[in-house]
Design a protein around this motif. Structure first.
Motif, PDB file in Angstrom:
ATOM      1  N   LEU A  96       0.830  -1.209   0.000  1.00  0.00           N
ATOM      2  CA  LEU A  96       0.000   0.000   0.000  1.00  0.00           C
ATOM      3  C   LEU A  96       0.860   1.254   0.000  1.00  0.00           C
ATOM      4  CD1 LEU A  96      -2.752   1.306   0.034  1.00  0.00           C
ATOM      5  CD2 LEU A  96      -2.802   1.043   2.539  1.00  0.00           C
ATOM      6  N   ALA A  97       1.965   1.239   0.741  1.00  0.00           N
ATOM      7  CA  ALA A  97       2.859   2.402   0.770  1.00  0.00           C
ATOM      8  C   ALA A  97       3.443   2.682  -0.609  1.00  0.00           C
ATOM      9  CB  ALA A  97       3.979   2.178   1.786  1.00  0.00           C
ATOM     10  N   GLU A  98       3.851   1.631  -1.317  1.00  0.00           N
ATOM     11  CA  GLU A  98       4.403   1.806  -2.667  1.00  0.00           C
ATOM     12  C   GLU A  98       3.334   2.303  -3.636  1.00  0.00           C
ATOM     13  OE1 GLU A  98       6.021  -1.990  -3.601  1.00  0.00           O
ATOM     14  OE2 GLU A  98       7.862  -1.688  -2.423  1.00  0.00           O
ATOM     15  N   ALA A  99       2.116   1.801  -3.489  1.00  0.00           N
ATOM     16  CA  ALA A  99       1.025   2.256  -4.345  1.00  0.00           C
ATOM     17  C   ALA A  99       0.768   3.743  -4.136  1.00  0.00           C
ATOM     18  CB  ALA A  99      -0.239   1.448  -4.061  1.00  0.00           C
ATOM     19  N   CYS A 100       0.734   4.164  -2.883  1.00  0.00           N
ATOM     20  CA  CYS A 100       0.501   5.580  -2.574  1.00  0.00           C
ATOM     21  C   CYS A 100       1.644   6.461  -3.065  1.00  0.00           C
ATOM     22  CB  CYS A 100       0.305   5.758  -1.068  1.00  0.00           C
ATOM     23  SG  CYS A 100      -1.209   5.003  -0.427  1.00  0.00           S
ATOM     24  N   LEU A 101       2.862   5.967  -2.925  1.00  0.00           N
ATOM     25  CA  LEU A 101       4.024   6.726  -3.396  1.00  0.00           C
ATOM     26  C   LEU A 101       3.944   6.950  -4.898  1.00  0.00           C
ATOM     27  CD1 LEU A 101       6.780   7.976  -2.662  1.00  0.00           C
ATOM     28  CD2 LEU A 101       7.811   5.738  -3.125  1.00  0.00           C
ATOM     29  N   HIS A 102       3.512   5.936  -5.641  1.00  0.00           N
ATOM     30  CA  HIS A 102       3.394   6.084  -7.085  1.00  0.00           C
ATOM     31  C   HIS A 102       2.262   7.044  -7.440  1.00  0.00           C
ATOM     32  CE1 HIS A 102       4.151   5.101 -11.226  1.00  0.00           C
ATOM     33  NE2 HIS A 102       2.891   4.738 -11.413  1.00  0.00           N
ATOM     34  N   LEU A 103       1.178   7.000  -6.675  1.00  0.00           N
ATOM     35  CA  LEU A 103       0.084   7.942  -6.934  1.00  0.00           C
ATOM     36  C   LEU A 103       0.577   9.382  -6.829  1.00  0.00           C
ATOM     37  CD1 LEU A 103      -3.068   6.513  -5.085  1.00  0.00           C
ATOM     38  CD2 LEU A 103      -2.666   6.647  -7.543  1.00  0.00           C
ATOM     39  N   GLU A 104       1.428   9.642  -5.851  1.00  0.00           N
ATOM     40  CA  GLU A 104       1.944  11.001  -5.657  1.00  0.00           C
ATOM     41  C   GLU A 104       2.730  11.491  -6.870  1.00  0.00           C
ATOM     42  OE1 GLU A 104       2.695  12.469  -1.273  1.00  0.00           O
ATOM     43  OE2 GLU A 104       3.927  10.710  -1.711  1.00  0.00           O
ATOM     44  N   SER A 105       3.298  10.569  -7.630  1.00  0.00           N
ATOM     45  CA  SER A 105       4.109  10.956  -8.784  1.00  0.00           C
ATOM     46  C   SER A 105       3.272  11.216 -10.033  1.00  0.00           C
ATOM     47  CB  SER A 105       5.139   9.855  -9.088  1.00  0.00           C
ATOM     48  OG  SER A 105       4.497   8.691  -9.607  1.00  0.00           O
ATOM     49  N   LEU A 106       1.984  10.875  -9.985  1.00  0.00           N
ATOM     50  CA  LEU A 106       1.125  11.033 -11.149  1.00  0.00           C
ATOM     51  C   LEU A 106       0.595  12.455 -11.264  1.00  0.00           C
ATOM     52  CD1 LEU A 106      -0.997   7.741 -10.936  1.00  0.00           C
ATOM     53  CD2 LEU A 106       1.080   8.162 -12.263  1.00  0.00           C
ATOM     54  N   ALA A 107       0.407  12.895 -12.489  1.00  0.00           N
ATOM     55  CA  ALA A 107      -0.136  14.226 -12.713  1.00  0.00           C
ATOM     56  C   ALA A 107      -1.583  14.312 -12.231  1.00  0.00           C
ATOM     57  CB  ALA A 107      -0.063  14.584 -14.204  1.00  0.00           C
ATOM     58  N   ARG A 108      -2.301  13.173 -12.327  1.00  0.00           N
ATOM     59  CA  ARG A 108      -3.697  13.174 -11.895  1.00  0.00           C
ATOM     60  C   ARG A 108      -4.105  11.773 -11.455  1.00  0.00           C
ATOM     61  NH1 ARG A 108      -9.123  13.408 -15.720  1.00  0.00           N
ATOM     62  NH2 ARG A 108     -10.531  12.640 -14.095  1.00  0.00           N
ATOM     63  N   TRP A 109      -4.871  11.732 -10.377  1.00  0.00           N
ATOM     64  CA  TRP A 109      -5.596  10.519  -9.982  1.00  0.00           C
ATOM     65  C   TRP A 109      -6.806  10.984  -9.195  1.00  0.00           C
ATOM     66  CZ3 TRP A 109      -6.494   9.039  -4.864  1.00  0.00           C
ATOM     67  CH2 TRP A 109      -5.741   9.726  -3.892  1.00  0.00           C
ATOM     68  N   ASP A 110      -7.899  10.254  -9.322  1.00  0.00           N
ATOM     69  CA  ASP A 110      -9.140  10.658  -8.668  1.00  0.00           C
ATOM     70  C   ASP A 110      -9.471   9.799  -7.458  1.00  0.00           C
ATOM     71  OD1 ASP A 110      -9.667  12.724 -10.522  1.00  0.00           O
ATOM     72  OD2 ASP A 110     -10.548  11.295 -11.928  1.00  0.00           O
ATOM     73  N   GLY A 111      -9.258   8.485  -7.567  1.00  0.00           N
ATOM     74  CA  GLY A 111      -9.634   7.612  -6.468  1.00  0.00           C
ATOM     75  C   GLY A 111      -8.742   6.398  -6.365  1.00  0.00           C
ATOM     76  N   LEU A 112      -8.607   5.890  -5.131  1.00  0.00           N
ATOM     77  CA  LEU A 112      -7.857   4.669  -4.859  1.00  0.00           C
ATOM     78  C   LEU A 112      -8.785   3.734  -4.096  1.00  0.00           C
ATOM     79  CD1 LEU A 112      -5.093   3.115  -4.790  1.00  0.00           C
ATOM     80  CD2 LEU A 112      -4.767   4.119  -2.522  1.00  0.00           C
TER      81      LEU A 112
END
Length: 240
Positions: A96-112
């Motif tokens: 989960l930590a790695e998933a969240c870290l990758h989300l932070e690097s994205l230009a856009r995400w709406d939901g996890l």
């Protein structure tokens, strides 16, 4: 139990809520044990609501919007919401930590979505995170603040909350594998008949897990019937 030497994935979420009907003390006690087991402890704020007098689906809808509004008012960038019949299985803090870290690097995400049913799944280049086509279930998910601000503008129009999320066509993701499931207790909404059918099919946890395996390994599942057909053809040719 959560390993204290593992990374803390929950710090990614500035606001964490759990929706529960006020008189369901049993569910609140049950889910608190679930939260403690994955390192959430007392970090979850319970949002206690009254049963809607006319339409429980509307009550669920309004409860989720209430949580989103609370998170936005608190200045949270990432708002995590649970329903009180959630439970965790195969939870891995590092995943989960790695998933969240990758989300932070994205230009856009709406939901996890930590759990749910999908209509499709695609790799992101990071093993711990997949992009999903959301279908239903809203027992464990997080919304980014910009998308949350969009959702709270919605009014009840007879569409269940998960139907609203699906309708938006948001840019949704899920950790791989998913770790949150629904179904510790019987359904508390109006879809009792649907809930019974789900239990006949193995229950929501089983359905969710089978859905996840299929969507993430669809080419393999689609190839199996072809392989069986070719194998039978080869056998028939040999016998002939």
């Amino acid at each position: 139990m959560a390993d204290m030497n593992q990374p803390d994935p929950w710090k990614f979420f500035e606001a964490i809520y759990c929706i529960s009907v006020a008189d369901r003390i049993d569910r609140q006690q049950q889910v608190q044990k679930q939260f403690a087991a994955v390192g959430l402890g007392d970090r979850v704020e319970f949002v206690l609501v009254a049963r809607h007098p006319e339409n429980r689906e509307q009550g669920i809808f309004e409860s989720h919007l209430l949580c989103l509004n609370k998170g936005l008012a608190a200045g949270a960038h990432h708002i995590l919401i649970f329903e009180d019949d959630v439970f965790f299985r195969d939870f891995a803090p590092r995943t989960l930590a790695e998933a969240c870290l990758h989300l932070e690097s994205l230009a856009r995400w709406d939901g996890l979505f930590l759990g749910g049913i999908t209509s499709g799944s695609r790799k992101t280049g990071v093993k711990s995170l997949v992009r999903i086509q959301y279908r239903c279930l809203s027992h464990a998910y997080a919304l980014n603040a910009p998308f949350a601000r969009r959702i709270v503008q919605e009014q009840w129009r007879g569409i269940p909350y998960d139907g609203l999320l699906r309708k938006t066509g948001g840019d949704f993701f899920a950790p791989y594998p998913m770790c949150a499931f629904q179904g510790l207790s019987e359904s508390d909404n109006q879809t009792v008949a649907i809930d019974r059918i789900r239990r006949m099919l193995g229950g929501l946890p089983f359905i969710q897990k089978m859905n996840e395996r299929y969507q993430n390994h669809k080419p393999l599942f689609l190839a199996l019937p072809l392989a069986a057909f070719l194998g039978l053809g080869a056998l028939a040719w040999t016998l002939w």
